[in-house]
Scaffold this motif. Structure first.
Motif, PDB file in Angstrom:
ATOM      1  N   GLY A  70       0.825  -1.199   0.000  1.00 31.27           N
ATOM      2  CA  GLY A  70       0.000   0.000   0.000  1.00 31.27           C
ATOM      3  C   GLY A  70       0.860   1.250   0.000  1.00 31.27           C
ATOM      4  N   TYR A  71       0.533   2.197  -0.867  1.00 27.20           N
ATOM      5  CA  TYR A  71       1.266   3.464  -0.954  1.00 27.20           C
ATOM      6  C   TYR A  71       0.274   4.614  -0.922  1.00 27.20           C
ATOM      7  N   TRP A  72       0.651   5.691  -0.216  1.00 26.62           N
ATOM      8  CA  TRP A  72      -0.162   6.911  -0.236  1.00 26.62           C
ATOM      9  C   TRP A  72       0.742   8.120  -0.091  1.00 26.62           C
ATOM     10  N   TYR A  73       0.353   9.199  -0.767  1.00 23.40           N
ATOM     11  CA  TYR A  73       1.110  10.452  -0.716  1.00 23.40           C
ATOM     12  C   TYR A  73       0.223  11.571  -0.205  1.00 23.40           C
ATOM     13  N   ASP A  74       0.753  12.366   0.724  1.00 18.94           N
ATOM     14  CA  ASP A  74       0.047  13.540   1.232  1.00 18.94           C
ATOM     15  C   ASP A  74       1.081  14.637   1.460  1.00 18.94           C
TER      16      ASP A  74
ATOM     17  N   GLY B   7       5.443  12.865   3.494  1.00 20.14           N
ATOM     18  CA  GLY B   7       4.911  12.835   2.138  1.00 20.14           C
ATOM     19  C   GLY B   7       4.497  11.457   1.679  1.00 20.14           C
ATOM     20  N   HIS B   8       5.472  10.569   1.517  1.00 24.39           N
ATOM     21  CA  HIS B   8       5.251   9.237   0.960  1.00 24.39           C
ATOM     22  C   HIS B   8       5.192   8.198   2.083  1.00 24.39           C
ATOM     23  N   TYR B   9       4.159   7.363   2.065  1.00 20.57           N
ATOM     24  CA  TYR B   9       3.978   6.342   3.097  1.00 20.57           C
ATOM     25  C   TYR B   9       3.731   4.984   2.444  1.00 20.57           C
ATOM     26  N   TRP B  10       4.414   3.967   2.963  1.00 20.03           N
ATOM     27  CA  TRP B  10       4.374   2.617   2.401  1.00 20.03           C
ATOM     28  C   TRP B  10       4.024   1.597   3.476  1.00 20.03           C
ATOM     29  N   THR B  11       3.283   0.571   3.075  1.00 20.01           N
ATOM     30  CA  THR B  11       2.992  -0.564   3.948  1.00 20.01           C
ATOM     31  C   THR B  11       3.100  -1.848   3.138  1.00 20.01           C
ATOM     32  N   GLN B  12       3.756  -2.847   3.709  1.00 19.41           N
ATOM     33  CA  GLN B  12       3.744  -4.210   3.175  1.00 19.41           C
ATOM     34  C   GLN B  12       2.983  -5.088   4.152  1.00 19.41           C
ATOM     35  N   ASN B  13       1.981  -5.811   3.670  1.00 19.98           N
ATOM     36  CA  ASN B  13       1.287  -6.813   4.471  1.00 19.98           C
ATOM     37  C   ASN B  13       1.488  -8.183   3.836  1.00 19.98           C
ATOM     38  N   PHE B  14       2.223  -9.046   4.540  1.00 23.33           N
ATOM     39  CA  PHE B  14       2.483 -10.411   4.089  1.00 23.33           C
ATOM     40  C   PHE B  14       1.491 -11.364   4.745  1.00 23.33           C
ATOM     41  N   LEU B  15       1.147 -12.430   4.029  1.00 20.87           N
ATOM     42  CA  LEU B  15       0.260 -13.447   4.572  1.00 20.87           C
ATOM     43  C   LEU B  15       0.782 -14.824   4.181  1.00 20.87           C
ATOM     44  N   GLY B  16       0.901 -15.690   5.170  1.00 16.91           N
ATOM     45  CA  GLY B  16       1.162 -17.098   4.910  1.00 16.91           C
ATOM     46  C   GLY B  16      -0.165 -17.821   4.941  1.00 16.91           C
TER      47      GLY B  16
ATOM     48  N   THR C 212      -3.130  -1.201 -28.980  1.00 23.01           N
ATOM     49  CA  THR C 212      -2.265  -0.616 -30.006  1.00 23.01           C
ATOM     50  C   THR C 212      -2.385   0.898 -30.017  1.00 23.01           C
ATOM     51  N   SER C 213      -2.969   1.455 -28.970  1.00 27.88           N
ATOM     52  CA  SER C 213      -3.142   2.902 -28.902  1.00 27.88           C
ATOM     53  C   SER C 213      -2.950   3.358 -27.468  1.00 27.88           C
ATOM     54  N   THR C 214      -3.041   4.652 -27.249  1.00 27.00           N
ATOM     55  CA  THR C 214      -2.903   5.189 -25.902  1.00 27.00           C
ATOM     56  C   THR C 214      -3.885   4.504 -24.963  1.00 27.00           C
ATOM     57  N   PRO C 215      -3.438   4.056 -23.798  1.00 28.30           N
ATOM     58  CA  PRO C 215      -4.328   3.340 -22.884  1.00 28.30           C
ATOM     59  C   PRO C 215      -5.586   4.131 -22.550  1.00 28.30           C
ATOM     60  N   THR C 216      -6.692   3.428 -22.521  1.00 28.39           N
ATOM     61  CA  THR C 216      -7.936   4.035 -22.073  1.00 28.39           C
ATOM     62  C   THR C 216      -7.876   4.195 -20.563  1.00 28.39           C
ATOM     63  N   PRO C 217      -8.082   5.400 -20.038  1.00 29.59           N
ATOM     64  CA  PRO C 217      -7.958   5.586 -18.590  1.00 29.59           C
ATOM     65  C   PRO C 217      -8.928   4.704 -17.821  1.00 29.59           C
ATOM     66  N   GLY C 218      -8.440   4.113 -16.746  1.00 26.68           N
ATOM     67  CA  GLY C 218      -9.303   3.416 -15.817  1.00 26.68           C
ATOM     68  C   GLY C 218      -9.854   4.426 -14.826  1.00 26.68           C
ATOM     69  N   PRO C 219     -10.328   3.964 -13.678  1.00 22.39           N
ATOM     70  CA  PRO C 219     -10.802   4.894 -12.652  1.00 22.39           C
ATOM     71  C   PRO C 219      -9.691   5.844 -12.229  1.00 22.39           C
ATOM     72  N   SER C 220     -10.085   7.013 -11.740  1.00 19.88           N
ATOM     73  CA  SER C 220      -9.079   7.946 -11.254  1.00 19.88           C
ATOM     74  C   SER C 220      -8.323   7.303 -10.106  1.00 19.88           C
ATOM     75  N   VAL C 221      -7.064   7.628  -9.983  1.00 21.56           N
ATOM     76  CA  VAL C 221      -6.251   7.007  -8.944  1.00 21.56           C
ATOM     77  C   VAL C 221      -5.399   8.081  -8.294  1.00 21.56           C
ATOM     78  N   TYR C 222      -5.180   7.933  -7.002  1.00 20.71           N
ATOM     79  CA  TYR C 222      -4.488   8.953  -6.227  1.00 20.71           C
ATOM     80  C   TYR C 222      -3.096   9.238  -6.748  1.00 20.71           C
ATOM     81  N   GLU C 223      -2.478   8.297  -7.458  1.00 23.29           N
ATOM     82  CA  GLU C 223      -1.114   8.511  -7.935  1.00 23.29           C
ATOM     83  C   GLU C 223      -1.012   9.747  -8.828  1.00 23.29           C
ATOM     84  N   SER C 224      -2.053  10.036  -9.573  1.00 25.29           N
ATOM     85  CA  SER C 224      -1.973  11.119 -10.543  1.00 25.29           C
ATOM     86  C   SER C 224      -1.874  12.490  -9.886  1.00 25.29           C
ATOM     87  N   THR C 225      -2.071  12.562  -8.560  1.00 25.18           N
ATOM     88  CA  THR C 225      -1.962  13.837  -7.865  1.00 25.18           C
ATOM     89  C   THR C 225      -0.613  14.010  -7.182  1.00 25.18           C
TER      90      THR C 225
END
Length: 349
Positions: free
Chosen positions: A185-189, A195-204, A318-331
């Motif tokens: 998980g990544y989030w930027y504020d 600013g940048h925050y990261w989380t790794q969640n592992f599961l066995g 074969t063309s520019t990707p069609t945008p999916g849902p808006s995503v926080y990364e773009s900000t």
């Protein structure tokens, strides 16, 4: 330099609960189960989906280190603070991605750094601030162990991977043989301390993903764009190809072996606009594997030039990707093509 917290990474083991099934393995979930849990679990972003470019690529680097520790050390100047040994890759699990991004979001938005869930959000997890109550609330999968790494201040997937590997507890979590799944998980504020925050969640887990391609993504490699895909099977690779806007490019083995390794293609003629791509591997038995697995799904070259799309739903590719849902990364204030070095304010826990 801000001192690092004294609390270390966390891990636990427990008795199994229930199990769940899987669908096509795309590292893509447009309808996450967290939307059905109620208000607060993942409604912090409109049209949310999992997983983003940063999250997908960090899982890729984690697998590089697990599958070929010596090769990764040489290729990326990694410094290991734990005993390493070759491990199987981990597979993406949307449940863990949802749990991990929630925690990165709450740390960034509430400006704190801890494994514990904030008191503001404890009500979502039966009034518990325990990391494990939070992690396991997001999954019904049968599980045997869970662990979490967090970090802050680092903007790129490679930099945060190297940061965790250079810390003994985090490194040990990454190399646990019990790990089957990983959600990043990544989030930027911009208003937060780091600013940048990261989380790794592992599961066995007692149910493991058996698709032979555990991860694939792209990232900048000097002046080139590097496409990378991973393979894990008892059957060796016969050929590995990446299709970028419909044009095929042969890939070569960078790390590991032809039955457990990472294949790459370096593109020196990349464009600043978004490009859609997918990977195709044919094994020695002649079986064909696509990644993303679904024929209608493609990755987008987020962070390269002015591209802000992590995924594409584009029947032709074969063309520019069609945008999916808006995503926080773009900000974000920086793109995925920034340099891969740590800064003085990096923290990991």
């Amino acid at each position: 330099t801000i001192p690092k917290p004294t609390v270390g990474p966390v891990s636990t083991t427990a008795s199994p609960t229930s199990s769940s099934s899987s669908t096509d393995y795309n590292m893509l979930d447009f309808s996450p189960d967290c939307e059905n849990l109620g208000d607060g679990y993942c409604d912090y972003e409109d049209d949310i989906y999992f997983t983003s470019w940063r999250e997908r690529t960090q899982l890729l680097f984690t697998n590089m280190a697990r599958m070929d520790p010596d090769g990764f050390e040489t290729e990326y100047a990694a410094s290991y603070a734990c005993t390493t040994s070759t491990q199987a890759p981990v597979w993406w699990l949307t449940d863990m991605s949802q749990a991990a991004r929630f925690h990165s979001y709450e740390m960034a938005s509430l400006n704190f750094f801890s494994h514990s869930t904030s008191a503001d959000y404890a009500y979502l997890f039966d009034d518990s601030t325990s990391a494990f109550d939070r992690i396991l609330y997001y999954t019904s999968l049968s599980w045997n162990s869970a662990s979490e790494n967090i970090a802050a201040g680092t903007s790129t997937p490679l930099a945060v991977t190297l940061q965790w590997l250079d810390s003994s507890g985090h490194c040990a979590n990454i190399y646990k043989s019990e790990n089957d799944y990983l959600g990043v998980g990544y989030w930027y504020d911009s208003s937060s301390s780091f600013g940048h925050y990261w989380t790794q969640n592992f599961l066995g887990a007692s149910v493991t993903e058996n698709y032979a391609i555990p991860a694939g993504s792209h990232y900048d490699e000097g002046d080139d764009v590097r496409y990378a895909v991973q393979w894990y099977s008892s059957v060796q690779v016969s050929s590995a190809v990446v299709y970028v806007d419909g044009t095929s490019h042969s890939m070569s083995l960078l790390l590991g072996t032809s039955s457990s390794g990472t294949y790459t293609y370096d593109d020196s003629s990349w464009t600043s606009s978004c490009q859609a791509y997918y990977f195709k591997i044919i094994d020695a038995d002649g079986a064909s594997f696509r990644f993303p697995q679904s024929s209608g799904s493609f990755f987008g070259t987020y962070g390269i030039g002015n591209c802000e799309e992590s995924y594409s739903i584009d029947a032709s590719a074969t063309s520019t990707p069609t945008p999916g849902p808006s995503v926080y990364e773009s900000t974000n204030d920086d793109s995925g093509s920034n340099n891969n070095s740590n800064d003085d304010n990096d923290e990991s826990n």
